[in-house]
Structures are given as structure tokens and as C-alpha cells.
Design a protein around this motif. Structure first.
Motif, PDB file in Angstrom:
ATOM      1  N   VAL A   1      25.304  41.397  -3.306  1.00  0.00           N
ATOM      2  CA  VAL A   1      24.447  41.090  -1.950  1.00  0.00           C
ATOM      3  C   VAL A   1      24.409  39.351  -1.502  1.00  0.00           C
TER       4      VAL A   1
ATOM      5  N   ASP B   1      25.337  48.914  -1.246  1.00  0.00           N
ATOM      6  CA  ASP B   1      26.535  49.010  -0.341  1.00  0.00           C
ATOM      7  C   ASP B   1      27.895  49.264  -1.516  1.00  0.00           C
TER       8      ASP B   1
ATOM      9  N   LYS C   1      15.733  48.919  -7.294  1.00  0.00           N
ATOM     10  CA  LYS C   1      16.237  49.828  -6.291  1.00  0.00           C
ATOM     11  C   LYS C   1      17.627  50.284  -6.868  1.00  0.00           C
TER      12      LYS C   1
ATOM     13  N   LYS D   1      25.453  43.687   2.701  1.00  0.00           N
ATOM     14  CA  LYS D   1      23.858  43.424   2.922  1.00  0.00           C
ATOM     15  C   LYS D   1      23.008  44.112   1.965  1.00  0.00           C
ATOM     16  N   ASP D   2      23.318  45.084   1.703  1.00  0.00           N
ATOM     17  CA  ASP D   2      22.314  45.976   0.902  1.00  0.00           C
ATOM     18  C   ASP D   2      22.803  46.232  -0.812  1.00  0.00           C
TER      19      ASP D   2
ATOM     20  N   ASN E   1      15.724  44.591  -5.982  1.00  0.00           N
ATOM     21  CA  ASN E   1      16.918  45.020  -5.921  1.00  0.00           C
ATOM     22  C   ASN E   1      17.533  45.634  -7.334  1.00  0.00           C
TER      23      ASN E   1
END
Length: 284
Positions: free
Chosen positions: A76, A159, A33, A155-156, A30
């Protein structure tokens, strides 16, 4: 920091170690990302800046995301949670925005009509704000807050950051002088145990997601700086009501009176100038 509820005993060490390893790997994934997304947004903004002009609000938002990466990553793993986003505008800029409808020598009515006009503008875009905080900081700042009416489950990892960028994009579209993406009052919580069916999922800046700002006169209350706690209530007839900390000293009282506002014609001036109709003490 990733919130967990994993029971560990001397008998299940191997199983728990495996789960912990998975959590660490997900966190690293994450993180990469998020870092890549921030880089891509900044590169895109750089290209658009040269071709289309200033993207100041989105730049402020991505800087906020970059400075609060741990918060972005933690969303998250949190349970569904209520969230708040905010924008701010200086009191001078707000009065200028509402100047066609302002009233000479009446700060309260001019402030009220300007804020109502701004409220209607956001309502027309489907994103009416939920709350207003008027403070003495930075020569008078009005903060607009959007607070979700249900908890949001992210959830991501992208978001929540994308939610902030959506707000910044709206501010850029409006192009109102002095209205900026705010770093203040982006409070997260309280956490909720609501099941997924009773909350929003995904990005948290969408039509219908927010509490609606009511029609009370609470926006006519000015918070004075924290070192001399007090509030100035502006009445539409031009008078004042003061709420003051009971231990406040005379020097701080002078600062409260000087931190308020009045109009000379349509010119904004510092300091109260009118009738104080009532005073109450605040008992914390």
C-alpha cells in the motif's frame, strides 16, 4: 516498514510527529484488516472443503499471504510497481498433460507441444503467462510467470493478497494435475514513478494486465542448479547446446549432463542422450 518522504527539521518536530503517529495508526489498522481477512478466507475454505472437496491451490496461496504479511502490508505504501505471480508444474506432469500430442523419443518436441497446449489453455481464459523458467530443482520444475505490462498501484491492503487468490482460484478451476500456485519468483519491482493515469490501480490479476509470452524457443532452456552454473538448450531435432560457467570443474560438468532429460519411447529419463552440437562459456 512504511516508506516515507517526510522532511524533518528542529522547527517542525510537532508537525512531523503528528504525521508519524498517523502512519503508525494506519499500519496497525491495515495489519488488523489483513489478519481478519486471512481468518475469514481460512474459515470459508474450511466450510467449503467439507461440502465441495479439496481447495489446495487457494490454501497454498493464503499460506503464502500469511507467511509474507509484511510484504502484503508494504504494497500500500509503495509507489506503482511491477509485480509477478507464478505457478509451477513438474516436468513429468507437464509431459503427461501434453501426452496426446507428444513425440516418441523426442523430449524437446514433447516438451514444446505440452507447453504450447498449456499456453493455449491460459490464453483461452484471458490470462496468458509472460515467461517460463525450466529448472533442475525438484526433479525438474517448469515455472509459469505472469508479469504486469504496466506498474500497479495498490491502494488497499487487500488488493495484492486478493490478486494472489485470483490466480489460485484460476488454477483450481483448471484442475490440471501437478499445476500448483508457486511461492517462487513473486518478485516486486522495480518501483515506478509513473503517475496514476499511466498505471493499473487495484488488484493486479486481470485480463490484459500481463506481458504476453512470445513464440521464441527460450522455454527450451533448462537452468541447472546454482552450485554448478550452466544451461542446457534443447533443440527440436533432439540435439543439445550447452552454456557453461567458464570455471566449471569436471565433476560439475558430469552433474550438468546428468541433470538433463531425454525420452525412451514416451518415458521420461534423467540425463542427456543425444548429440551436443555446441558449447559456449558464460562470462559473468
Amino acid at each position: 516498514m512504511k516508506n516515507t518522504e517526510i522532511n524533518v527539521t528542529v522547527e517542525n518536530v510537532e508537525e512531523v510527529a503528528s504525521k508519524l503517529k498517523g502512519l503508525i495508526e494506519n499500519h496497525v489498522s491495515n495489519d488488523m484488516k489483513l489478519e481478519m481477512w486471512i481468518w475469514e478466507v481460512l474459515e470459508d475454505m474450511k466450510d467449503r472443503f467439507y461440502s465441495e472437496g479439496d481447495y489446495s491451490q487457494k490454501l497454498r496461496a493464503i499460506e503464502y499471504v500469511n507467511e509474507h504479511k509484511e510484504l502484503m502490508l508494504s504494497m500500500v505504501s509503495n509507489r506503482p510497481t511491477y509485480v509477478r505471480f507464478s505457478a509451477e508444474i513438474g516436468i513429468k506432469s507437464l509431459l503427461e498433460y501434453g501426452s496426446p500430442f507428444g513425440q516418441q523419443n523426442n523430449f524437446a518436441k514433447s516438451y514444446d507441444v505440452a507447453l504450447r497446449q498449456l499456453q493455449q489453455t491460459f490464453r483461452g481464459y484471458g490470462y496468458e503467462f509472460s515467461e517460463v523458467i525450466f529448472t533442475s530443482v525438484d526433479d525438474g520444475t517448469v515455472t509459469l510467470i505472469w508479469e504486469t505490462n504496466k506498474p500497479v498501484l495498490f491502494k488497499d491492503v487487500l488488493d495484492y493478497p486478493k490478486s494472489l487468490m485470483t490466480l489460485a482460484d484460476l488454477l483450481d478451476q483448471l484442475d490440471i494435475f501437478g499445476l500448483e500456485f508457486s511461492y517462487s519468483y513473486h518478485l516486486i519491482g522495480p518501483l515506478s514513478n509513473e503517475v496514476e493515469s499511466n498505471c493499473y490501480v487495484g488488484q493486479g490479476f486481470k485480463q490484459g494486465y500481463f506481458k504476453t509470452y512470445d513464440d521464441s524457443d527460450c522455454h527450451l532452456v533448462q537452468e541447472c542448479p546454482f552450485d554448478f552454473t550452466g544451461f542446457i538448450h534443447y533443440s527440436l531435432d533432439g540435439s543439445y547446446h550447452l552454456s557453461l560457467e567458464e570455471e566449471i570443474n569436471e565433476e560439475s560438468l558430469q552433474l550438468v549432463l546428468q541433470s538433463g532429460y531425454h525420452l525412451e519411447g514416451h518415458q521420461l529419463r534423467s540425463g542427456l542422450n543425444g548429440v551436443i552440437k555446441s558449447v559456449e562459456t558464460i562470462d559473468w
